[in-house]
Design an enzyme around this catalytic site. Structure first.
Site, PDB file in Angstrom:
ATOM      1  N   PRO A   5       0.929  -1.283  -0.114  1.00  0.00           N
ATOM      2  CA  PRO A   5      -0.064   0.065  -0.040  1.00  0.00           C
ATOM      3  C   PRO A   5       0.866   1.381   0.177  1.00  0.00           C
ATOM      4  O   PRO A   5       1.834   1.488   0.854  1.00  0.00           O
ATOM      5  CB  PRO A   5      -0.727  -0.269   1.421  1.00  0.00           C
ATOM      6  N   THR A  50       0.339   5.607  -0.087  1.00  0.00           N
ATOM      7  CA  THR A  50      -0.351   6.918  -0.399  1.00  0.00           C
ATOM      8  C   THR A  50       0.194   7.685  -1.459  1.00  0.00           C
ATOM      9  O   THR A  50       1.422   7.679  -1.706  1.00  0.00           O
ATOM     10  CB  THR A  50      -0.172   7.347   0.878  1.00  0.00           C
ATOM     11  N   GLN A  80      -6.925  -0.731   1.310  1.00  0.00           N
ATOM     12  CA  GLN A  80      -6.441  -0.464   2.652  1.00  0.00           C
ATOM     13  C   GLN A  80      -7.233   0.653   3.362  1.00  0.00           C
ATOM     14  O   GLN A  80      -7.483   1.842   2.776  1.00  0.00           O
ATOM     15  CB  GLN A  80      -5.140  -0.169   2.403  1.00  0.00           C
ATOM     16  N   GLY A 129      -3.473  -1.270  10.655  1.00  0.00           N
ATOM     17  CA  GLY A 129      -3.214  -1.306  11.896  1.00  0.00           C
ATOM     18  C   GLY A 129      -1.637  -1.022  12.092  1.00  0.00           C
ATOM     19  O   GLY A 129      -1.129  -1.448  13.521  1.00  0.00           O
ATOM     20  N   ALA A 130      -1.110  -0.413  11.217  1.00  0.00           N
ATOM     21  CA  ALA A 130       0.448  -0.075  11.339  1.00  0.00           C
ATOM     22  C   ALA A 130       0.696   1.185  11.290  1.00  0.00           C
ATOM     23  O   ALA A 130      -0.088   2.065  11.237  1.00  0.00           O
ATOM     24  CB  ALA A 130       1.090  -0.952  10.179  1.00  0.00           C
ATOM     25  N   TYR A 186      -0.729   5.026  12.806  1.00  0.00           N
ATOM     26  CA  TYR A 186      -2.236   5.619  12.392  1.00  0.00           C
ATOM     27  C   TYR A 186      -3.053   4.976  13.602  1.00  0.00           C
ATOM     28  O   TYR A 186      -2.602   4.389  14.543  1.00  0.00           O
ATOM     29  CB  TYR A 186      -2.698   5.261  11.133  1.00  0.00           C
ATOM     30  N   ARG A 240      -2.864  -4.948   8.854  1.00  0.00           N
ATOM     31  CA  ARG A 240      -1.294  -4.626   8.754  1.00  0.00           C
ATOM     32  C   ARG A 240      -0.629  -4.225   9.937  1.00  0.00           C
ATOM     33  O   ARG A 240      -1.456  -3.348  10.750  1.00  0.00           O
ATOM     34  CB  ARG A 240      -1.132  -3.611   7.436  1.00  0.00           C
TER      35      ARG A 240
HETATM   36  C1  LIG Z   1       5.378   7.007  -1.050  1.00  0.00           C
HETATM   37  C2  LIG Z   1       4.661   5.874  -0.016  1.00  0.00           C
HETATM   38  C3  LIG Z   1       3.640   5.815   0.501  1.00  0.00           C
HETATM   39  C4  LIG Z   1       3.192   4.723   1.573  1.00  0.00           C
HETATM   40  N1  LIG Z   1       1.968   4.698   1.960  1.00  0.00           N
HETATM   41  C5  LIG Z   1       1.658   3.847   2.657  1.00  0.00           C
HETATM   42  C6  LIG Z   1       0.068   3.674   3.135  1.00  0.00           C
HETATM   43  O1  LIG Z   1      -0.850   4.331   2.493  1.00  0.00           O
HETATM   44  N2  LIG Z   1      -0.204   2.576   3.861  1.00  0.00           N
HETATM   45  C7  LIG Z   1       0.792   1.707   4.244  1.00  0.00           C
HETATM   46  O2  LIG Z   1       0.374   0.766   5.092  1.00  0.00           O
HETATM   47  N3  LIG Z   1       1.977   2.009   4.125  1.00  0.00           N
HETATM   48  C8  LIG Z   1       2.439   2.936   3.264  1.00  0.00           C
HETATM   49  N4  LIG Z   1       3.753   3.159   2.930  1.00  0.00           N
HETATM   50  C9  LIG Z   1       4.617   1.831   3.281  1.00  0.00           C
HETATM   51  C10 LIG Z   1       4.901   0.983   2.394  1.00  0.00           C
HETATM   52  O3  LIG Z   1       3.702   0.066   2.263  1.00  0.00           O
HETATM   53  C11 LIG Z   1       6.068   0.088   2.691  1.00  0.00           C
HETATM   54  O4  LIG Z   1       5.557  -0.532   3.859  1.00  0.00           O
HETATM   55  C12 LIG Z   1       7.335   0.696   2.709  1.00  0.00           C
HETATM   56  O5  LIG Z   1       7.735   1.435   1.808  1.00  0.00           O
HETATM   57  C13 LIG Z   1       8.400  -0.272   2.898  1.00  0.00           C
HETATM   58  O6  LIG Z   1       8.523  -1.124   1.995  1.00  0.00           O
HETATM   59  P1  LIG Z   1       9.526  -1.217   0.600  1.00  0.00           P
HETATM   60  O7  LIG Z   1      10.948  -1.358   1.521  1.00  0.00           O
HETATM   61  O8  LIG Z   1       9.206  -2.596  -0.129  1.00  0.00           O
HETATM   62  O9  LIG Z   1       9.399  -0.003   0.128  1.00  0.00           O
HETATM   63  C14 LIG Z   1       4.078   4.152   1.914  1.00  0.00           C
HETATM   64  C15 LIG Z   1       5.377   4.032   1.498  1.00  0.00           C
HETATM   65  C16 LIG Z   1       5.833   4.861   0.613  1.00  0.00           C
HETATM   66  C17 LIG Z   1       7.193   4.929  -0.194  1.00  0.00           C
END
Ligand SMILES: Cc1cc2nc3c(=O)[nH]c(=O)nc-3n(C[C@H](O)[C@H](O)[C@H](O)COP(=O)(O)O)c2cc1C
Length: 379
Positions: free
Chosen positions: A30, A32, A108, A184-185, A188, A236
């Site tokens: 997920p 944002t 989500q 849940g992570a 938030y 999550r």
């Molecule tokens: C631009 C951006 C937006 C994110 N938005 C969310 C979100 O809306 N919900 C969420 O649970 N995690 C969000 N995350 C966290 C990612 O889901 C992920 O946990 C994090 O990037 C680590 O994984 P990765 O190393 O594969 O990038 C976001 C991460 C990034 C980079």
């Protein structure tokens, strides 16, 4: 072009998640993107963005955090919602575009809690207790300075929040989603309840680690009761937060056992653990196990999704093997190449992750299109 190494072949194995037949183990994490209309409706650009990951081989997509009500849940301006019939209508082309390419898509659902920094519906924040989130608002989502001091939700308001998650889950189903993930992570609202220093309640929603899981359990139960048994419901969970990236559960492995065990007893299909590095120990000074390994151990009946720097096929395969995960969620590496699963499958070279300055809104889709047009060197 080299063939996929045998261990990485696990990534291409199908997986059954409740009623969903997923073609492989690669999940879009997920993320944002603050690219919705100002009133929370999804845009055509978002449709194309999500479709591109389905085209690129992801079997399952988890959307960016979506706010479930028109009250305190929205965290960011231009965040999408699932709070109104107009929101539902706007998501229909998104879910249809993803389905056309054989992938599934999960919404989500996110209540910003103490980390809200942009909400046109109401002013002020609501959280477990009147404790300010640490750190500063996220600049990539147009925030500056410290977070506002939230007000504690009353027990009645907790009930309203729980009902709003259930109502939004029904709207998600109406919009064509294949399931919902309760956020849940990351600090938030639901995570604020789970967190010792953000939850000072004495009314049965706080105190012991078990009591801190009560909101999560009640939301899962309400969502499941609302959507029935033919719809995926996941949650999550993380240690770190947007506002406190290095936080670890003070109770260590015992707290992990309480949290994962409590969730395993709730009517949920999957646990999505997220860490900075999914394959690293969750409590490095005390125990060698990663958070996904602990989730596998303490919630043996649930599907486990692991996330956190699983940037390469080898890291993802390790997580699917020793890491105890059934599925792997890819975030930043997927932004750099929406066809991450195909590249890994074909043994093609992976591109470097994008700079964080590209994370804010969907401007990165153009970046991806430009990169995808470049000749791809083979490894
Ligand atoms: C631009 C951006 C937006 C994110 N938005 C969310 C979100 O809306 N919900 C969420 O649970 N995690 C969000 N995350 C966290 C990612 O889901 C992920 O946990 C994090 O990037 C680590 O994984 P990765 O190393 O594969 O990038 C976001 C991460 C990034 C980079």
């Amino acid at each position: 072009m080299t063939a996929t190494p045998a261990s990485e072949a696990t990534l291409n194995e199908p997986y059954g998640l409740r009623g969903l037949d997923l073609p492989n183990r690669a999940v879009l994490a997920p993320m944002t993107r603050i690219s919705a209309h100002g009133d929370g409706r999804a845009t055509d650009r978002m449709r194309d963005y999500y479709r591109s990951f389905a085209e690129g081989g992801f079997g399952l997509l988890v959307t960016e955090g979506i706010y479930p009500d028109a009250e305190y849940s929205q965290g960011y301006l231009d965040q999408p919602g699932l709070a109104t019939p107009e929101h539902v209508e706007s998501w229909v082309p998104v879910t249809a575009a993803v389905h056309e390419h054989g992938a599934s898509i999960i919404a989500q659902l996110m209540h910003a809690g103490p980390q809200g920094q942009g909400n046109p519906h109401v002013s002020g924040l609501r959280s477990a207790s009147a404790v300010r989130a640490r750190g500063e608002q996220a600049g990539m989502y147009r925030g500056t300075g410290p977070y506002e001091l939230p007000e504690a939700l009353s027990a009645e308001e907790i009930g309203e929040v729980t009902s709003s998650f259930a109502a939004a889950a029904v709207r998600a189903r109406d919009a064509g989603f294949d399931g919902v993930e309760i956020h849940g992570a990351n600090g938030y609202l639901v995570d604020a309840f789970l967190t010792d220093y953000l939850n000072k309640r004495t009314d049965g929603y706080g105190g012991s680690p078990m009591a801190r899981t009560r909101v999560a359990r009640e939301i899962i139960e309400a969502v499941r009761a609302a959507v029935g048994n033919d719809f995926v419901v996941g949650i999550r969970i993380s240690q770190g937060k947007v506002s406190d990236a290095t936080h670890r559960w003070s109770g260590g492995v015992a707290e992990a056992e309480t949290i994962f065990g409590a969730l395993a007893g709730a009517p949920v299909d999957y646990l999505h653990t997220t860490e900075w590095k999914a394959n690293a120990p969750a409590f490095p000074d005390k125990d060698a196990r990663s958070l996904s390994q602990l989730a596998r151990e303490f919630a043996p009946g649930l599907t486990i999704i692991a996330n956190g720097h699983l940037d390469t096929g080898a890291e993802a395969a390790l997580s699917l093997g020793e890491g105890g995960a059934d599925l792997v969620a890819i975030g930043k590496a997927a932004l750099a190449q929406h066809d991450w699963p195909r590249r890994v499958q074909q043994g093609r070279q992976l591109l470097e992750p994008l700079a964080p300055s590209a994370f804010g809104d969907l401007a990165t889709i153009q970046d991806w299109e430009l990169r995808a047009a470049e000749p791809v060197p083979t490894s």
